[in-house]
Design an enzyme around this catalytic site. Structure first.
Site, PDB file in Angstrom:
ATOM      1  CG  ASP A  61      -1.794   1.223   1.323  1.00 29.56           C
ATOM      2  OD1 ASP A  61      -1.800   2.022   0.370  1.00 29.56           O
ATOM      3  OD2 ASP A  61      -2.476   1.389   2.358  1.00 29.56           O
ATOM      4  CD  GLU A 140      35.780  11.322   2.479  1.00 28.18           C
ATOM      5  OE1 GLU A 140      36.843  11.001   1.927  1.00 28.18           O
ATOM      6  OE2 GLU A 140      35.602  12.448   3.020  1.00 28.18           O
ATOM      7  CD  GLU A 142      32.333  13.656   9.145  1.00 29.54           C
ATOM      8  OE1 GLU A 142      33.491  13.941   8.781  1.00 29.54           O
ATOM      9  OE2 GLU A 142      31.508  14.517   9.525  1.00 29.54           O
ATOM     10  CD  GLU A 197      35.883  13.322  11.008  1.00 30.14           C
ATOM     11  OE1 GLU A 197      36.163  14.399  11.584  1.00 30.14           O
ATOM     12  OE2 GLU A 197      36.310  13.040   9.878  1.00 30.14           O
ATOM     13  CD  GLU A 204      35.292  10.389   7.338  1.00 32.01           C
ATOM     14  OE1 GLU A 204      36.016  10.129   6.352  1.00 32.01           O
ATOM     15  OE2 GLU A 204      35.193  11.529   7.837  1.00 32.01           O
ATOM     16  CG  HIS A 253      33.256  15.651   2.976  1.00 36.63           C
ATOM     17  ND1 HIS A 253      34.520  15.927   3.434  1.00 36.63           N
ATOM     18  CD2 HIS A 253      32.423  16.439   3.696  1.00 36.63           C
ATOM     19  CE1 HIS A 253      34.468  16.846   4.384  1.00 36.63           C
ATOM     20  NE2 HIS A 253      33.199  17.164   4.560  1.00 36.63           N
ATOM     21  NE  ARG A 324      41.778  18.790   3.895  1.00 35.96           N
ATOM     22  CZ  ARG A 324      41.499  17.548   3.536  1.00 35.96           C
ATOM     23  NH1 ARG A 324      40.264  17.133   3.587  1.00 35.96           N
ATOM     24  NH2 ARG A 324      42.443  16.717   3.137  1.00 35.96           N
ATOM     25  CD  GLU A 341      36.416  16.174  -0.120  1.00 39.44           C
ATOM     26  OE1 GLU A 341      36.112  15.894   1.053  1.00 39.44           O
ATOM     27  OE2 GLU A 341      37.558  16.562  -0.457  1.00 39.44           O
ATOM     28  NE  ARG A 343      35.634  19.945   2.619  1.00 34.75           N
ATOM     29  CZ  ARG A 343      35.362  20.832   3.554  1.00 34.75           C
ATOM     30  NH1 ARG A 343      34.781  21.986   3.241  1.00 34.75           N
ATOM     31  NH2 ARG A 343      35.644  20.588   4.813  1.00 34.75           N
TER      32      ARG A 343
END
Length: 452
Positions: A61, A140, A142, A197, A204, A253, A324, A341, A343
């Site tokens: 359903d 990645e 976490e 982390e 992670e 990420h 970063r 990447e 982030r």
């Protein structure tokens, strides 16, 4: 019998699956799918109904599932992807439990456009038509581990005081994390890294990249395994983006690349940065649609408590190969490992929809040959507002409400998601934001109750 990496995604016949079920003493099978918000749902059947399921004859359903259909359109079929056959390694007193991830189909035989997995498949087909043989994603994710109280309910007490890359005794979650890794490996995952982390109680585990559909399936399975093993250790695992004030939140990420045959389409050895024109246009597409896809990749009210300066999460639309702080980073690896990447995503997102909007954004950049802005190689967090304006740096949405309204105006992402998902997602999130705005929090009482 151990399921190795090579046969995790092997396409199997009905007869092979039935034989494996008998050989491994499978008693129940979970026919698994996700709702619009990325929550795993399943219809559990006894193994004697497995043959019927493999003939695509199990109905459910759909009107009771978030974002699916109205009650008068409720009948839907579960169509198993036979390459996702997997037997969970934990024991049950009633025998083993297996799962098959399913696509959702309507009684007329057509794929249900509101199925997030179908949405991702549709965007991946666009990539194939554009000449790309694979869209690879390395996530990645976490998560936090919290202690349970005497009644087995989650507390707000993290399970350790460890920091980045700490080990026992500071990292008291090490044994739990190791068991998660061992369980994932027994299920066929290839684990590349596992560590504590930055924040206390935060962990992670990185697993090998895969084609986007498999990567999304893996994220959904990963979240299930982490929660299951944590509970066995007397802990509660959460993928809530920002569960604790004043410390880093949890991100996911996503490293991504496009391939043509066996060649990485993002690599060009003649370029100064080693990036092809395709990579630059793809990256430009991510930048162009970043504010809009934030609603999909960061879909909760709580997500925006993470996307603030000072806690390593990106809050500005910029890219760099050298630092970063921007939204997008280009890791140093080149050749077949050249990748981009992103982030900003967090692990509360629906992985199928998140990967779909990332790919759609990148493809839009490629199709329109969008120009790539200059990289920002400075720490954006310490730049003045004037410097950010001069560099053309925009901010990500500051709240779920803001993010939803930006998404609502993006025609490229609307086409990628399809009208059904687009409208139902926005409607659900507007309701969520409205409910949040009407709440009176403890912070407000502490700040205002006595003073006004």
């Amino acid at each position: 019998m151990t399921q190795g990496c090579d046969d995790l995604r092997k396409e199997r016949t009905k007869e092979e699956i039935l034989a494996l079920a008998e050989e491994m003493n499978v008693r129940y099978v979970r026919l698994q799918f996700t709702d619009l918000l990325g929550i795993i749902k399943n219809v559990e059947i006894p193994v004697d109904q497995l043959a019927k399921a493999l003939d695509n004859k199990i109905m459910f359903d759909g009107s009771s599932i978030e974002g699916f259909v109205r009650i008068e359109e409720s009948d839907m079929y579960l169509v198993p992807d036979r390459s996702t056959w997997l037997v969970f390694p934990w024991d049950s007193s009633q025998g083993k439990v297996a799962r098959l991830i399913c696509d959702i189909y309507l009684p007329g035989g057509q794929a249900f456009e509101g199925d997030p997995r179908i949405v991702l498949k549709r965007v991946m087909e666009r990539a194939r038509q554009a000449g790309f043989s694979a869209f690879n994603v390395g996530p990645e994710p976490e998560f936090f581990l919290f202690k349970l109280d005497a009644e087995g309910r989650p507390t707000q007490e993290v399970n350790d005081e460890g920091g980045y890359f700490d080990w026992a005794p500071l990292d008291l979650g090490e044994n739990c994390r190791r068991e998660i890794v061992l369980t994932l490996e027994a299920m066929g995952f290839e684990i590349e890294a596992s560590h504590h982390e930055v924040a206390p109680g935060q962990h992670e585990i990185d697993f090998k990249y895969a084609d986007a559909l498999e990567a999304a399936d893996n994220i959904a399975t990963f979240r299930l395994v982490v929660k299951t093993i944590a509970r066995q250790y007397g802990l509660h695992a959460t993928f809530m983006p920002k569960p604790v004030y004043g410390i880093n939140g949890s991100g996911m990420h996503c490293h991504q690349s496009l391939f043509r045959n066996q060649q990485n389409a993002f690599y060009d050895e003649t370029d100064e940065l080693g990036l092809s024109e395709i990579a630059k246009h793809y990256l430009a597409g991510l930048m162009q649609h970043a504010q809009a896809f934030t609603a999909i990749c960061n879909p909760t009210v709580n997500s925006y408590k993470r996307l603030v300066p000072g806690y390593e999460a990106p809050s500005y639309v910029a890219w760099s190969a050298k630092n970063r702080s921007p939204l997008v980073r280009v890791p140093a690896a080149r050749g077949s490992s050249t990748r981009i990447e992103l982030r900003s995503p967090d692990p509360s997102c629906n992985p199928y929809l998140a990967l779909a909007v990332m790919l759609a954004s990148g493809l839009d950049g490629i199709e329109k040959k969008l120009p790539l802005a200059l990289p920002v190689n400075r720490n954006i967090y310490i730049m003045t507002e004037e410097e950010k304006i001069a560099a053309g740096i925009q901010s990500l949405p500051g709240s779920l409400g803001e993010a939803i309204e930006v998404l609502a105006k993006d025609s490229v992402l609307r086409e990628a998601l399809g009208d059904h998902v687009f409208h139902h997602f926005i409607e659900a999130k507007r309701i969520e934001w409205s409910m949040y705005r009407m709440q009176v929090t403890e912070w407000e009482r502490e700040q205002y109750l006595l003073n006004y």
